[in-house]
Design a protein around this motif. Structure first.
Motif, PDB file in Angstrom:
ATOM      1  N   CYS A 190      54.283  14.122  22.370  1.00  0.00           N
ATOM      2  CA  CYS A 190      53.535  12.876  22.154  1.00  0.00           C
ATOM      3  C   CYS A 190      53.344  12.562  20.670  1.00  0.00           C
ATOM      4  CB  CYS A 190      52.173  12.959  22.846  1.00  0.00           C
ATOM      5  SG  CYS A 190      52.257  13.031  24.648  1.00  0.00           S
ATOM      6  N   ALA A 191      53.029  13.579  19.862  1.00  0.00           N
ATOM      7  CA  ALA A 191      52.663  13.346  18.450  1.00  0.00           C
ATOM      8  C   ALA A 191      53.868  13.136  17.543  1.00  0.00           C
ATOM      9  CB  ALA A 191      51.827  14.517  17.936  1.00  0.00           C
ATOM     10  N   TRP A 193      56.199  11.126  17.581  1.00  0.00           N
ATOM     11  CA  TRP A 193      56.513   9.714  17.334  1.00  0.00           C
ATOM     12  C   TRP A 193      55.621   9.088  16.265  1.00  0.00           C
ATOM     13  CZ3 TRP A 193      60.960   8.882  19.533  1.00  0.00           C
ATOM     14  CH2 TRP A 193      61.292   9.623  20.689  1.00  0.00           C
ATOM     15  N   TYR A 194      54.569   9.788  15.859  1.00  0.00           N
ATOM     16  CA  TYR A 194      53.643   9.261  14.860  1.00  0.00           C
ATOM     17  C   TYR A 194      53.852   9.899  13.482  1.00  0.00           C
ATOM     18  CZ  TYR A 194      51.167   7.279  18.859  1.00  0.00           C
ATOM     19  OH  TYR A 194      50.846   6.567  19.977  1.00  0.00           O
ATOM     20  N   LYS A 196      55.072  10.450   9.830  1.00  0.00           N
ATOM     21  CA  LYS A 196      55.507   9.629   8.689  1.00  0.00           C
ATOM     22  C   LYS A 196      56.071  10.571   7.625  1.00  0.00           C
ATOM     23  CE  LYS A 196      51.829   6.254   9.490  1.00  0.00           C
ATOM     24  NZ  LYS A 196      50.582   5.659   8.931  1.00  0.00           N
ATOM     25  N   VAL A 277      51.835  13.688  10.526  1.00  0.00           N
ATOM     26  CA  VAL A 277      50.970  12.644  11.082  1.00  0.00           C
ATOM     27  C   VAL A 277      49.774  12.382  10.170  1.00  0.00           C
ATOM     28  CG1 VAL A 277      49.461  12.027  13.019  1.00  0.00           C
ATOM     29  CG2 VAL A 277      51.661  13.142  13.457  1.00  0.00           C
ATOM     30  N   VAL A 294      44.342  15.203  14.401  1.00  0.00           N
ATOM     31  CA  VAL A 294      45.658  14.564  14.528  1.00  0.00           C
ATOM     32  C   VAL A 294      45.645  13.578  15.688  1.00  0.00           C
ATOM     33  CG1 VAL A 294      48.099  14.976  15.053  1.00  0.00           C
ATOM     34  CG2 VAL A 294      46.881  16.511  13.506  1.00  0.00           C
ATOM     35  N   GLU A 297      43.886  10.429  14.720  1.00  0.00           N
ATOM     36  CA  GLU A 297      44.704   9.567  13.859  1.00  0.00           C
ATOM     37  C   GLU A 297      45.736   8.781  14.669  1.00  0.00           C
ATOM     38  OE1 GLU A 297      44.610   9.033  10.540  1.00  0.00           O
ATOM     39  OE2 GLU A 297      42.867  10.318  10.206  1.00  0.00           O
ATOM     40  N   THR A 298      46.241   9.380  15.743  1.00  0.00           N
ATOM     41  CA  THR A 298      47.257   8.691  16.550  1.00  0.00           C
ATOM     42  C   THR A 298      46.641   7.703  17.533  1.00  0.00           C
ATOM     43  OG1 THR A 298      47.242  10.409  18.271  1.00  0.00           O
ATOM     44  CG2 THR A 298      48.770  10.710  16.420  1.00  0.00           C
TER      45      THR A 298
END
Length: 478
Positions: A190-191, A193-194, A196, A277, A294, A297-298
């Motif tokens: 899941c994470a 994709w977030y 950067k 993330v 985390v 933040e998402t």
């Protein structure tokens, strides 16, 4: 060695490679991901993944040495028994004394982290414990607390599971580890994709080792590795299950090395995603619950409850393995006469060191309940690193003194492998602060007092030597 291996055991042999691997993963994956990644990110930045790799390499070299000893002398006691075999009683006692502190402190420290996640989980359902019962006295300067009730209760529950039989212990651990791994994989899926990539720049803001102006705490890859090394502690407890393992010559090395490999991959992937993330500086806001930060933040709030559950399960397995390893080391020390017989008593029905398990379970529960032990967690690191050094040096010594002894597994690259293990351990010890050294020296001194005041006079080896000397004197007089 023949005498050590030939001794029959009253413990029940049920553990297989899968159980040992789950035991190792249960001990390794927990506090490292759900608690220490926050402090580690602030110390090393995105290079925290390199710090985890450095700690894993150190454990990997030491793990190969543990695997050879475990195959050569499949007995309870882990590093204590290996030191006894290689260097004799005094060094063995010191390492055993050291490991008692390691396991008790880690279990008590993890119980504090467990309590924090448990309280967050309750809050998600609109439930609240009295603040005074959520943590030990002095844990949070902003809130008055007196007793860590959730941590106290979970340690007692784990102690009960450990005391009633190895089958119950391994089944409980296997199920919890599989659930924990599933939740970690879900978080990663899941994470990711977030992430950067810009958050990974600069990748290593503090370099390998540096001091920041006005700070006594070192920063960089090595100091962070010294912190997150706490995460890998526990794989050595796998070797303490030797007398409860089926075909230990083969299954113990496999369990040790497989658990290390799986855990290392997951740690590196998790830390790369987390620092991708959330910018590493922002982990100051989430120092106690970095994974929850985390998720915040998402915006995937639905995942928070699941991850909190994973954190609770993860830290439960860590405590279970630590308390298990501690009871087996004390059992081995008692059998050798270095500790009172109380700790070596095996329950007729459950075939576990019942009294010793409850003694240290209660001690750990009260310590975690009443004392703020978070400030002492680095003592666990220095204690474990010392044990790794002794075990690695033991392989060098045994290869020289007993080169033809049967070895179901041979560590590759000897003497380079144990030497590298020793070097890496000293590098990580150098990353710890001076207060940790002082506390460790005090505990070491107390151990010597116990040994020379009690253990040396009552040890099996000492009594055999005394009996032999008395026989010689009697023969001379005749």
């Amino acid at each position: 060695m023949d005498q050590l291996v030939a001794e029959s055991t009253p413990l029940k042999r049920t553990m297989r490679t899968f159980d040992l691997t789950m035991l190792g993963i249960g001990a390794i994956i927990g506090t490292g991901i759900f608690v220490l990644t926050g402090k580690g990110a602030l110390t090393a930045g995105p290079a925290l993944s390199v710090s985890f790799l450095l700690a894993a390499v150190c454990c990997g070299f030491a793990g190969l040495c543990y695997a050879e000893f475990a195959a050569m002398a499949p007995v309870s006691g882990s590093a204590y028994s290996y030191a006894y075999l290689a260097f004799g009683e005094l060094i063995a006692f010191v390492i055993g004394w050291d490991l008692i502190l390691e396991y008790a402190l880690q279990a008590a420290t993890v119980s504090a982290g467990w309590s924090g996640y448990f309280n967050k989980l309750l809050e998600g359902f609109g439930l609240h414990l009295p603040v005074e019962l959520t943590a030990a006295y002095g844990t949070n300067p902003d809130v008055t607390t007196y007793f860590n009730l959730p941590g106290f209760v979970i340690v007692l529950i784990i102690t009960w599971v450990l005391s009633i039989g190895i089958n119950q212990t391994k089944r409980t651990n296997d199920v919890m580890v599989l659930i924990k791994l599933a939740i970690i994989v879900l978080f990663i899926a899941c994470a990711v994709w977030y992430v950067k990539p810009s958050n990974w720049q600069p990748f290593s803001p503090y370099g390998v080792y540096t001091f920041q102006p006005g700070s006594t705490q070192p920063y960089g890859i090595v100091p962070a590795a010294s912190i997150v090394f706490f995460s890998f502690i526990g794989f050595d407890a796998v070797s303490s299950s030797a007398e409860e393992t089926i075909n230990p010559n083969k299954t113990l090395p496999r369990g040790i090395l497989l658990s290390l490999a799986v855990s290392t991959v997951l740690y590196i992937v998790m830390t790369m995603i987390m620092t991708g993330v959330v910018p590493y500086q922002d982990f100051a806001k989430y120092i106690d619950a970095p994974v929850a930060g985390v998720i915040l933040e998402t915006g995937m709030n639905w995942l928070a409850v699941i991850v909190n559950l994973g954190a609770l399960i993860g830290m439960t397995t860590v405590m279970l393995v630590q308390l298990y390893g501690q009871s087996r080391i004390c059992y081995a020390m008692s059998r050798d006469g270095l500790f009172p017989k109380f700790f070596g008593h095996v329950h007729e029905k459950y075939r576990t060191p019942f009294k010793g398990t409850w003694f240290f379970g209660l001690l750990t529960a009260f310590a975690g309940g009443f004392i703020n032990i978070n400030v002492l967690f680095e003592l666990v690191n220095i204690g474990t690193l010392s044990a790794f050094i002794i075990v690695s040096a033991g392989i060098l010594w045994m290869r020289k003194t007993q080169p033809n002894a049967p070895r179901g597994f041979r560590a590759p690259g000897v003497p380079v492998t144990p030497i590298l293990a020793i070097v890496f351990c000293f590098v990580l010890i150098a990353g710890l602060n001076w207060e940790t050294w002082v506390r460790f020296a005090i505990w070491f001194g107390l151990g010597l007092i116990v040994y020379f005041g009690y253990s040396r006079k009552r040890s099996k080896l000492g009594l055999e030597q005394k009996a032999g000397a008395d026989t010689k004197v009697a023969a001379t007089e005749d």
